[in-house]
Design an enzyme around this catalytic site. Structure first.
Site, mmCIF file in Angstrom:
data_model
loop_
_atom_site.group_PDB
_atom_site.id
_atom_site.type_symbol
_atom_site.label_atom_id
_atom_site.label_comp_id
_atom_site.label_asym_id
_atom_site.label_seq_id
_atom_site.Cartn_x
_atom_site.Cartn_y
_atom_site.Cartn_z
ATOM 1 N N TYR A 153 1.256 5.798 5.070
ATOM 2 C CA TYR A 153 1.971 4.551 5.379
ATOM 3 C C TYR A 153 1.055 3.584 6.146
ATOM 4 C CZ TYR A 153 5.899 1.697 7.206
ATOM 5 O OH TYR A 153 6.764 0.685 7.533
ATOM 6 N N LYS A 157 -0.066 -0.165 4.967
ATOM 7 C CA LYS A 157 0.254 -1.366 5.753
ATOM 8 C C LYS A 157 -1.024 -2.059 6.232
ATOM 9 C CE LYS A 157 4.766 -1.186 5.454
ATOM 10 N NZ LYS A 157 5.508 -2.220 4.724
#
Ligand code: NAI
Length: 241
Positions: A153, A157
């Site tokens: 993740y 991002k």
């Protein structure tokens, strides 16, 4: 009336829903994207209509490039160049790095990072020709500081942050701003299973955030007043550094 159309991805719930509602109240025509949660999208549609707003629903999987191209080319044919795009839809699949599966890595990168390309690539040229617009991407504190259990993740991002900054440079001469919002922990389905007892002590404000607190910044970045803000990453996180 509703001359400025704004696409919000993942608008059925959570942060995307809050952005769609607040942007509608600010006078934008909402193109509310959903993938699987049609019922939630219909509820949003009814709420915006009952408030006198303008909304159209659009369904596709942001990880499916061909589907994005087809649906978004059609959207531009129907509505012309959009005023704004809020790339909000995203997923997480948390696990410590040794326990991350191929699927955990691939699904998060395909959805979050490929989703940036898949959604924006069909929409940017019409906006550039019109020489106006706003692009907002939703990253995360995790993409800035890196979080335990979120290597996939955080990578997705951080990738969105780099991509947004580079796109901001390319589009600056066209008067299109590109900014990234980096929320901390926000109360949505995504954060429902987060271990708050471990997280709260690291948040100076001592609480998690609400979707509306992210939406307020998104709607400001969509506005005419935000015309000289571009290539920025702005955190909404209760003071985490
Ligand atoms: P959520 O899980 O409530 O909403 C995510 C939305 O993305 C849903 O509407 C879902 O349908 C959509 N979505 C997921 N995969 C999709 C796909 N393949 N195609 C199309 N749509 C898809 O989560 P939340 O919290 O509202 O998240 C919104 C954004 O904010 C995400 O990008 C998330 O990474 C980011 N974020 C959330 C934080 C939080 O604490 N809730 C913190 C930092 C960032």
């Amino acid at each position: 009336m509703f001359e400025k159309k704004v696409l919000v991805t993942g608008a059925g719930r959570g942060i995307g829903r809050a952005i769609a509602l607040l942007a509608s109240r600010a006078g934008y025509g909402i193109l509310a994207h959903y993938n699987k949660s049609e019922d939630a999208a219909r509820t949003l549609e009814a709420e915006i209509h009952s408030g006198g707003g303008d909304i159209e629903l659009i369904q596709f999987n942001i990880a499916d490039r061909a589907e994005c191209t087809q649906k978004l080319d059609r959207l531009t044919e129907d509505h012309g160049a959009l005023w704004g795009v809020v790339c909000n839809a995203g997923i997480n699949a948390d696990n410590t790095f040794p326990a991350l599966s191929d699927e955990d890595w691939d699904s998060v990168l395909h959805t979050n990072l490929d989703g940036f390309f898949n959604v924006l690539h069909p929409l940017v040229m019409p906006m550039a020709r019109k020489k106006r617009g706003r692009i907002i991407t939703i990253a995360s504190v995790s993409g800035i500081i890196g979080n335990r259990g979120q290597v996939n993740y955080s990578a997705s991002k951080a990738g969105i942050i780099g991509a947004s900054k580079a796109l901001a440079v390319e589009l600056a001469s066209r008067s299109i701003t590109v900014n990234c919002i980096a929320p901390g922990i926000i109360e949505t389905d995504m954060s429902a299973s987060a271990p708050l007892e471990h997280i709260l002590p690291s948040i100076p404000m001592g609480r998690i955030g609400q979707p509306e607190e992210v939406a307020a910044l998104a709607v400001f970045l969509l506005s005419d007043q935000a015309s000289y803000i571009t290539r920025q990453v702005i955190s909404v996180n209760g003071g985490i550094v």
